[in-house]
Design a protein around this motif. Structure first.
Motif, short mmCIF file in Angstrom:
data_model
loop_
_atom_site.label_atom_id
_atom_site.label_comp_id
_atom_site.label_asym_id
_atom_site.label_seq_id
_atom_site.Cartn_x
_atom_site.Cartn_y
_atom_site.Cartn_z
N ARG A 118 31.22 -27.73 -42.94
CA ARG A 118 31.82 -29.07 -42.89
C ARG A 118 32.78 -29.27 -44.06
N ALA B 158 36.09 -27.66 -43.26
CA ALA B 158 36.84 -28.44 -42.26
C ALA B 158 37.43 -29.70 -42.89
N ARG C 255 41.59 -30.90 -43.68
CA ARG C 255 42.23 -32.16 -43.27
C ARG C 255 42.74 -32.94 -44.48
N PRO D 33 30.05 -31.88 -36.39
CA PRO D 33 31.50 -31.64 -36.44
C PRO D 33 32.34 -32.73 -35.77
N ASP D 34 31.85 -33.25 -34.61
CA ASP D 34 32.67 -34.26 -33.92
C ASP D 34 32.69 -35.58 -34.70
N ALA E 209 35.14 -35.08 -37.56
CA ALA E 209 36.52 -35.15 -37.08
C ALA E 209 36.91 -36.60 -36.80
N GLU E 210 36.00 -37.35 -36.19
CA GLU E 210 36.28 -38.77 -35.89
C GLU E 210 36.53 -39.56 -37.18
N ASP F 146 39.85 -38.67 -38.57
CA ASP F 146 40.91 -39.34 -37.79
C ASP F 146 41.09 -40.77 -38.29
#
Ligand SMILES: *Cc1c(COP(=O)(O)O)cnc(C)c1O
Length: 430
Positions: free
Chosen positions: A324, A327, A331, A394-395, A398-399, A402
């Protein structure tokens, strides 16, 4: 909110930063009384490494309460305390070949720091403690004395003494060796600085702006402390319990502190629990010489033991933190250019250090409106500090990122000078 404003002291903070009434929480999500859902990238300032209301910990707690398990016991022996100590030995100490004794100093982080300071002074017979620029160690007088922030120190109302402040790693620029400076101070009999009782530090300064101490610096500091007969005390209250990957933040550097302070995520459930770990030879306490009413809260022992057994029996969590982290870092690195910022951190404590402090604050404000709880840190609140639960999927990550990116866009939109950066952000995003 009206009730809070009418009755709660002006000293309150986070209900101002995040002005809504939260009612429910699960995992990475918080919900307010309007039904709006927020991703929690603050995680109780690191007290919720396993998220809110983790089902395994909740079950253990409910069973203990339903069974009329002892809740309050001062520091009497209880089954819950024994099970916690055994789990701590089995999952934390033994696999790392550590033989610390465990002291229960009181329920919060600052209690663990006060106990460490007191013990270091007692066993060395010295009074001075070296702490570092931008350090944060808590709000009671001893801990406040070793904290950097001037506003917080001024509130003490009395002189805060017996502390020498030293530059943290990188404080004087990446190329200046602040350990060499300390070496020369202590080697010089007329520098005016005597050998200290202890060096107290965070390996990653969290409140101080996500400042990471590098491994060679940590090793050199440990070595210096040993040569001076001073204790090395690591305050792992915020970045311990897996925040940087390993259970302790100092594991990666291969150093073994004489004393370690743990709290925040130790109970795993947001219940208050703090410990001070000490090398066995340092256990110079007389019985009752340091005590308190809430030393070892049994419900916290129950959830802490459950968390240790559930998360620390293998390397799954450590690997998840590494994945994580990579990732999130990728970003953040894309946002760094448009924000004129630098990415910092280790594991799942990451910072976006903005050249313009007002930008960091505006990002946090817009993030809140976007349904993302994220705080700022650092001397000028110039660092957006990403502190997700370690259990984030992970989702969800990512959210949240965002939402952060949208908040960055809106913050850049606000000032003419930043609009160009906004266009760069759009280029990055597309
Ligand atoms: C939060 C924190 C403390 C103080 O803990 P409290 O529970 O607020 O007393 C001390 N040191 C560090 C590094 C912290 O993050």
């Amino acid at each position: 909110m009206e009730t809070i404003e009418r009755l709660e002291s002006e000293v309150r903070t986070y209900c101002r930063t995040f002005p809504t009434v939260f009612t429910r929480a699960r995992g990475v999500w918080l919900e307010d009384d309007q039904g709006k859902r927020y991703l929690d990238f603050f995680a109780g300032a690191g007290a919720l490494n396993y998220g809110h209301n983790h089902p395994v910990l909740k079950q253990a707690l409910l069973e203990y309460l339903t069974d009329d398990g002892v809740v309050h016991s001062l520091d009497m022996a209880t089954g819950a305390k024994i099970r916690f100590l055994e789990a701590f030995e089995r999952r934390v100490l033994r696999p790392r070949d550590l033989s610390y004794k465990v002291m229960f100093p009181g329920p919060t982080g600052t209690n663990a720091v006060e106990a460490a300071l007191k013990l270091a002074r007692k066993v060395t017979g010295r009074t001075t403690v070296v702490s570092f620029t931008n350090a944060f160690h808590g709000m009671t007088l001893g801990s406040l004395a070793v904290t950097g922030n001037a506003t917080k120190r001024r509130a003490a109302g009395v002189p805060l003494t017996n502390v020498v402040r030293a530059p943290f790693d990188g404080y004087l620029g990446a190329d200046t060796d602040s350990i060499a400076y300390l070496e020369s101070l202590f080697a010089d009999g007329s520098s005016g600085v005597d050998a200290p009782a202890a060096f107290l530090l965070e390996t990653v300064q969290a409140e101080g702006g996500v400042n990471v101490a590098r491994t060679p610096w940590l090793r050199a500091l440990a070595d210096l402390a040993r040569r001076l007969g001073a204790l090395l005390v690591v305050d792992d209250i915020q970045v311990g319990c897996g925040r940087t990957g390993g259970f302790f933040s100092f594991e990666e550097a291969g150093i073994t502190p004489d004393i370690v302070c743990l709290s925040k995520s130790l109970s795993g459930y947001g219940l208050p629990l703090a410990i001070t770990l000490l090398r066995r030879e340092l256990d110079a306490w007389q019985p009752g010489e340091h005590n308190g009413t809430f030393r070892g809260h049994n419900p916290a022992f129950v959830t802490a033991a459950a968390a240790l057994e559930h998360f620390w029996s293998d390397a799954t969590l450590t690997r998840a933190v590494e994945e994580r982290s990579a990732a999130a870092r990728e970003r953040l690195t894309r946002l760094a250019g448009p924000c004129n910022a630098e990415v910092r951190g280790r594991g799942l404590i990451l910072g976006l250090a903005c050249a313009d402090p007002s930008l960091a604050r505006r990002i946090s404000t817009h993030a809140f409106a976007q349904g993302l709880i994220i705080e700022t840190a650092g001397a000028d609140d110039h660092v957006v500090k990403l502190l997700t639960p370690l259990t984030i999927q992970p989702d969800e990550l990512a959210e949240g990122l965002d939402r952060l990116e949208r908040a960055v866009g809106l913050a850049l939109d606000e000032s003419p000078g930043d609009r160009q950066s906004r266009r760069r952000l759009q280029a990055v995003a597309s």
